[in-house]
Every structure is written in structure tokens, then in C-alpha cells.
Write a protein that holds these residues in place. Sequence first.
Motif, mmCIF file in Angstrom:
data_model
loop_
_atom_site.group_PDB
_atom_site.id
_atom_site.type_symbol
_atom_site.label_atom_id
_atom_site.label_comp_id
_atom_site.label_asym_id
_atom_site.label_seq_id
_atom_site.Cartn_x
_atom_site.Cartn_y
_atom_site.Cartn_z
ATOM 1 N N ASP A 451 0.836 -1.200 0.000
ATOM 2 C CA ASP A 451 0.000 0.000 0.000
ATOM 3 C C ASP A 451 0.872 1.252 0.000
ATOM 4 O O ASP A 451 0.553 2.255 -0.648
ATOM 5 N N ASP A 452 1.981 1.199 0.713
ATOM 6 C CA ASP A 452 2.867 2.353 0.793
ATOM 7 C C ASP A 452 3.459 2.672 -0.576
ATOM 8 O O ASP A 452 3.570 3.847 -0.963
ATOM 9 N N LEU A 453 3.808 1.651 -1.326
ATOM 10 C CA LEU A 453 4.376 1.861 -2.655
ATOM 11 C C LEU A 453 3.322 2.415 -3.613
ATOM 12 O O LEU A 453 3.603 3.307 -4.419
ATOM 13 N N LEU A 454 2.099 1.912 -3.506
ATOM 14 C CA LEU A 454 1.015 2.420 -4.355
ATOM 15 C C LEU A 454 0.685 3.876 -4.015
ATOM 16 O O LEU A 454 0.316 4.653 -4.895
ATOM 17 N N LYS A 455 0.824 4.235 -2.741
ATOM 18 C CA LYS A 455 0.559 5.617 -2.340
ATOM 19 C C LYS A 455 1.566 6.583 -2.954
ATOM 20 O O LYS A 455 1.295 7.781 -3.079
#
Length: 508
Positions: A451-455
Motif C-alpha cells: 500500500d505504501d508503494l502504491l501511495k
Amino acid sequence: MKSLLQFISRQTWLLPPIFLSVSFVLSVYQQNMTQLELPILVAPLAIVILTALLFSVICIPLIRNTYKRTIFLSFFVIIIFSYSDFLFFIHRFKFIDIGTGSFLLQVWLLLIVIFFLFITKVKKNLIVVNKFVFLFSVLAVLFPLFGIAKFEISERFNQPIISSSLELPLANKTLVSEDLPDIYFIVPDSYGSPDVFKNYYNFDNSEFVNFLKKQGFYVPSSHLSNYPKTFLSLASTLNMEYVDYLSVYKNSSDVSIVSPLFIGSNVEKFLKSNNYTYYQMGSWWEFTGYNPQADVNIVYKQRVITRAKLFNYAIIQSTILQPVSALVTKDLLLNFVGDARNFTSFQFEQLPKTVNLPGPKFVFTHILSPHTPYVFGKDCESVINNTFDKAHEVENYINQVQCINKKLITTIEAIQKNSKKPPVIIIQSDEGPPFLRTRLPEEDSWKDASDDLLKQKMPVFAAYYLPGVPQAELTSFSSSVNIFRKVFNSYFKTDFKGFILIVCREFN
């Protein structure tokens, strides 16, 4: 015949260095095979095979024992092709500070000399080691070869031509062409959102945002790309629809399946049906470099930096030649870095001039920056920052963002000042920072992204100048797939419905 077979059997010592050289080329191809085609392998494979043979012949008088010669040449090939991987490993885990890699180059050359001295002095029987090297070289070829064959058989041969099924409404017949605005669609590739810059990369982009707002642009606080890859995101925007119907394919990373969506897109069809002249400002990427259906293609002296050139560049950058690649590639690759810089500079030089072209007109410009390669400093000075230098990737990227800001400011001011009537200007990126794909479990496996990378990847920069359209009306249309629906509704009195924003992680 018997003597010929005996001669050939005695030359098997040549196979491991050749196999290993071939395996590295195949590995680079496998990592990028969704954007390449098999014929592109012919030239680099021929070059590495001939080079391996040349070094093998040179090595004959230096190392008389064939077993030792095979082992040394195999070690030599591995050293040559593992340079960039080892450099990345050191940078990533920060074992030592080796700068741009010149120190590692010296170490690598020293290792070759030391191993040469060692192998010539060793007196042990090396038959077993030689057999292991031979087996290793065979497996090194087979693994990427199997992956390539599997992709070509299961994916390439099962893909029909894709076309959009969207039914385009007619514009309001009472509209007069002279009253319609010129439309500029500018795509700065891999330009992330201001919030991502601030929260993750310690960069405040508010100066550029404030300039745009002062010029009358609507800059959404939260704008998400539909897809994490250019070819999907841009195809979705230009066709005003999600391209999730591509999910029937096992591997939708193959860019060839969307190429028909770039030529004769729904946006192009609609505007040309309403007497717009379609101008395409070519990028160095093949799919937006030249459009045979555009009324006018405005291109740099070379239409595109070909995929063959990019592939050859990637191979050289993976080898020990990387530190001196600027010299090595100048003639061999027609200066890839210089071409990339020249393409971008050409686009920004020509964009303001399109104001004087006959209208109403649609000007589409896909600018391959701040995407790699990093060829501009923050003040737009020419630089050559190694795209494989992961330790400085964020710094190089932000510097290039600042340069693109300066070029966009100059371009926007010129277009707004010199247009006879207020134009529509859409600035909208396709995806977030380019280096994020290397932080995935496997490169480009966005279905497995955290999720952090997608953010960091999905929020992109967008700014819209739509004269006469209240900014409050843009909030519900503020996504890549919706923007042209809103433009056409506002100026052509169509009745496109806005899509609910869907962020697609991956088709696979």
C-alpha cells in the motif's frame, strides 16, 4: 569426417563463455520482453558471441590448459556482466561509499588480474570444476530461454487486435468552429503529485502549483492515475474509458496489445469529426513518437529512439562498460542520452509555436520527462546522471522535475499570452516516479505492491485550464479517464457520464 568431429569436440572449451555471454543478453531481453520483439536479439547476440570468441582466441597463448582457460573466461564474462548488479547491491545496502562506481571498476579489473594469476599458477586437477562451469553455463542459457519461449508461445500468439467499443456521441450541431477553443494535452511522464513529493521525497512543489493557480488552472489536491504504467494509463485517457477488457490476457504487460488504442483513439476520432486539426508532438517513445493518422506530426529529426537502441543501451549499462558508457555509446547508440535531452528540448521549443498553427486544433505532447534518463539538472543544465545509480535516484528525479517546471512555466505563459482566444490546457501525468518499479518484489509486479508503494506511484500531477468552466464542476471528473469527457461536455455539449474512479493494481 572423423577428424572434423574430433576437432569440434576439442573446442567445447569455447562454449561456457559463449553460453554465459548469451545468457546475460537473454536475461536483459526477458526483463523487458513485453516491450520488445525477438528480431531485436539478433545484433546483440551476434556481437557478444563474436566478442566472446575473440577474447577466447586471445586467451589461447596466455593460458595453455583448456580447463583453466574455460574457467578463467567464464569468470571473466561473469565479472563483465555483473558489474551493475553488484554496484546496485552495494548502494542499496550501503556497505561502503563508492561514489559513482569508478572505485568498483578498479576493484573489478583488479579481480580479473588476480584471478588470471591464480588460475595460471594452480596445479590441482580442474576437471570437476570445469564440468561444473559447463553445466552452470548451460543452465544460465536455458532459464531465460525457457521464460522467453513460454511468453512468446502462450502470450504473443493468442492476442487479437484490440479496439475500443465506446460509442462517440455527436457534438451539438449549433456550435461554430471559430468559437471552439484550441486544446493542448501535455503529458509530463512519471510526474508525481505534490503530496508525494512532500511526504516521501522532502520536496515542496508549491511554487509551481501556486503559479498554475495564479494562471487560472484548477490543480486537484488528489488526482490518481488509473494504472501504474504509461501504456495503460495513456491509452485509458485517450480513449476515455477503462481498458480492463484487456484482462482476458494472461499477461497484460505486453505493450503491443494496446498499440491500436494510440492510433485513432476516441479523443482523436471525436475531435477530427468536429473539424479539429490533430497535431502530435512526437516523443522518443515508439507509441507516441509518430501517429500516421494525425493530421500533422511535429517530430525531432529522429522520430523515436528505437527499441533496439534502448535495448542495446540497457545491455551496455549492465556491464563493466557502464562507467565509460558515455564514450562507448556515443557512436554505437547515436548518443541515447543526448537524443533524450534533445527530444524534450525540441518539444518545449515547438509547443509555443503551435499557437500560430491553423485551428481549431488539438495538440498532443507526450514528454518523456521527468522520466529517466536523467538528463537535466534543476536549472535545466545538461547532465548525464547514471540511471542505474540507485543511491541518487530521488535527487536526480527531483532535479529533473524542477527543470520541467521551469519549461512548463515558459510554455504556459507563451500559449496563454499568444492565443487569440483562451485555450484549453490539460497537464496530466500518466504515472508516478519511474524508479518505484524497481522496489517491487519483482520488477513491474504491481499486483504485489505494498500500500505504501502504491501511495507513491498512483497519485500523479494534474492541472486543468478550462476557461468558462467553474472549478467546482471539475471535482467529480478529476481523474485521468474522465478529463476529456468533461472537456467535451463543457465545450461540445455532449452528455458523457463521469466514471467512478477505479485504481487498477494489475491485470495479471
